[in-house]
Design a protein around this motif. Sequence first.
Motif, PDB file in Angstrom:
ATOM      1  N   UNK A 164      -1.698 -56.054   2.016  1.00 27.50           N
ATOM      2  CA  UNK A 164      -2.916 -55.289   1.747  1.00 27.50           C
ATOM      3  C   UNK A 164      -3.019 -55.058   0.240  1.00 27.50           C
ATOM      4  N   UNK A 165      -4.048 -55.600  -0.348  1.00 20.37           N
ATOM      5  CA  UNK A 165      -4.241 -55.470  -1.797  1.00 20.37           C
ATOM      6  C   UNK A 165      -5.625 -54.890  -2.087  1.00 20.37           C
ATOM      7  N   UNK A 166      -6.011 -53.911  -1.280  1.00 21.50           N
ATOM      8  CA  UNK A 166      -7.283 -53.223  -1.528  1.00 21.50           C
ATOM      9  C   UNK A 166      -7.106 -52.249  -2.688  1.00 21.50           C
ATOM     10  N   UNK A 167      -7.952 -52.325  -3.715  1.00 20.60           N
ATOM     11  CA  UNK A 167      -7.790 -51.430  -4.875  1.00 20.60           C
ATOM     12  C   UNK A 167      -7.950 -49.967  -4.483  1.00 20.60           C
ATOM     13  N   UNK A 168      -7.026 -49.146  -4.962  1.00 20.87           N
ATOM     14  CA  UNK A 168      -7.107 -47.698  -4.765  1.00 20.87           C
ATOM     15  C   UNK A 168      -7.659 -47.016  -6.010  1.00 20.87           C
ATOM     16  N   UNK A 169      -7.269 -47.501  -7.188  1.00 21.57           N
ATOM     17  CA  UNK A 169      -7.757 -46.969  -8.462  1.00 21.57           C
ATOM     18  C   UNK A 169      -8.153 -48.161  -9.348  1.00 21.57           C
ATOM     19  N   UNK A 170      -9.396 -48.620  -9.263  1.00 19.46           N
ATOM     20  CA  UNK A 170      -9.813 -49.805 -10.035  1.00 19.46           C
ATOM     21  C   UNK A 170      -9.618 -49.645 -11.539  1.00 19.46           C
ATOM     22  N   UNK A 171      -9.774 -48.433 -12.052  1.00 14.67           N
ATOM     23  CA  UNK A 171      -9.611 -48.231 -13.494  1.00 14.67           C
ATOM     24  C   UNK A 171      -8.193 -48.573 -13.935  1.00 14.67           C
ATOM     25  N   UNK A 172      -7.205 -48.230 -13.101  1.00 15.50           N
ATOM     26  CA  UNK A 172      -5.818 -48.532 -13.441  1.00 15.50           C
ATOM     27  C   UNK A 172      -5.569 -50.033 -13.418  1.00 15.50           C
ATOM     28  N   UNK A 173      -6.184 -50.730 -12.481  1.00 13.38           N
ATOM     29  CA  UNK A 173      -6.023 -52.184 -12.403  1.00 13.38           C
ATOM     30  C   UNK A 173      -6.574 -52.836 -13.667  1.00 13.38           C
ATOM     31  N   UNK A 174      -7.776 -52.424 -14.069  1.00 15.10           N
ATOM     32  CA  UNK A 174      -8.392 -53.014 -15.252  1.00 15.10           C
ATOM     33  C   UNK A 174      -7.640 -52.633 -16.524  1.00 15.10           C
ATOM     34  N   UNK A 175      -7.267 -51.364 -16.644  1.00 17.21           N
ATOM     35  CA  UNK A 175      -6.629 -50.896 -17.866  1.00 17.21           C
ATOM     36  C   UNK A 175      -5.250 -51.512 -18.057  1.00 17.21           C
ATOM     37  N   UNK A 176      -4.414 -51.412 -17.029  1.00 17.25           N
ATOM     38  CA  UNK A 176      -3.055 -51.939 -17.163  1.00 17.25           C
ATOM     39  C   UNK A 176      -3.044 -53.461 -17.146  1.00 17.25           C
ATOM     40  N   UNK A 177      -4.011 -54.072 -16.476  1.00 13.29           N
ATOM     41  CA  UNK A 177      -4.126 -55.519 -16.567  1.00 13.29           C
ATOM     42  C   UNK A 177      -4.476 -55.954 -17.977  1.00 13.29           C
ATOM     43  N   UNK A 178      -5.406 -55.230 -18.604  1.00 13.71           N
ATOM     44  CA  UNK A 178      -5.793 -55.547 -19.977  1.00 13.71           C
ATOM     45  C   UNK A 178      -4.654 -55.271 -20.949  1.00 13.71           C
ATOM     46  N   UNK A 179      -3.986 -54.137 -20.806  1.00 18.47           N
ATOM     47  CA  UNK A 179      -2.892 -53.787 -21.712  1.00 18.47           C
ATOM     48  C   UNK A 179      -1.700 -54.736 -21.542  1.00 18.47           C
ATOM     49  N   UNK A 180      -1.373 -55.077 -20.301  1.00 18.25           N
ATOM     50  CA  UNK A 180      -0.255 -55.985 -20.070  1.00 18.25           C
ATOM     51  C   UNK A 180      -0.529 -57.376 -20.583  1.00 18.25           C
ATOM     52  N   UNK A 181      -1.721 -57.897 -20.293  1.00 16.49           N
ATOM     53  CA  UNK A 181      -2.069 -59.236 -20.777  1.00 16.49           C
ATOM     54  C   UNK A 181      -2.200 -59.247 -22.298  1.00 16.49           C
ATOM     55  N   UNK A 182      -2.763 -58.177 -22.868  1.00 18.63           N
ATOM     56  CA  UNK A 182      -2.868 -58.100 -24.324  1.00 18.63           C
ATOM     57  C   UNK A 182      -1.514 -58.043 -24.995  1.00 18.63           C
ATOM     58  N   UNK A 183      -0.562 -57.342 -24.369  1.00 21.98           N
ATOM     59  CA  UNK A 183       0.783 -57.235 -24.929  1.00 21.98           C
ATOM     60  C   UNK A 183       1.432 -58.604 -25.072  1.00 21.98           C
TER      61      UNK A 183
END
Length: 287
Positions: A164-183
């Motif tokens: 089950x990969x239904x988003x619970x907090x979309x903001x966290x997915x976008x933010x940490x995805x952006x920060x992790x990929x940017x890193x």
Amino acid sequence: MNNQSKIAQSANVGSASQQPLFHEPGELVIRNVNWAGTRALYRKEVRRFMKVQLQTIWAPAVTTLMFLVIFTLALGGANKRVLGVPFADFIAPGLMIMGMMNNAFANSSFSLLAGKMQGTLIDYLMPPLSVSELLLALVGAAVTRAFCVGLALWGAMALWPGVHVTPAHPWAILWFGLMGAGLTAFIGVLTSIWAEKFDHAAAITNFVIGPMTLLSGTFYSIDRLAPVFRAISHANPFFYAISGFRYGFVAAADGDVVVGSLVLLGLNIALGLLCYTLLKRGWKLKA
């Protein structure tokens, strides 16, 4: 037509004819931000990995998906629970961000290094792009590839039974995805500046990026580790990206989400400034 209109028309023609067709060398023509040039380089980098998307997007997605199959089926992980959620739901977000970060590094570490090896580095340094515009295009393309891989993995895992990969907090997915990929994208740019051959970039992948992603809580909760290894995990910046990204799906994390956000933001700013400084100086890029 009266005499005043004729005089004004002749003056406009004369002033237009006096304008130079070519500007003097060093004269500032493009002011503020060269969005057209930045967009052109970004599109070039995106088209480069999209041209071989079977290798750059789908193959990494399938390889990462194999980890999910192995850990949930071969090791009997389907009956385990971590952080109050099924084991498959626990590792799925970690595998997504792990694949995203690895591919962001792979993309940004290739461009300048390939230019060095092929003798086409001048194509990046000669166009009328500032250092910040060059860096923005390279990192932006790497983050784009990361999100393409992440979307492919999310689609595959959403169809996988028992996950089950239904988003619970979309903001966290976008933010940490952006920060992790940017890193990892900034680390990739630093690698491409430093490296002199592809073996150097492969060494960073095998001895730095790989271990840091695998030993950052992707397959386990760090709460179960001994205090010493728990402290080591907290010193690993990849841990904050994986923990925060997982929080976006399962609403549970084995670390402080706010602290992780600040740590990743600070590291991205620091690495961005370091990349900017080295590109500005032309370290290992200009004779």
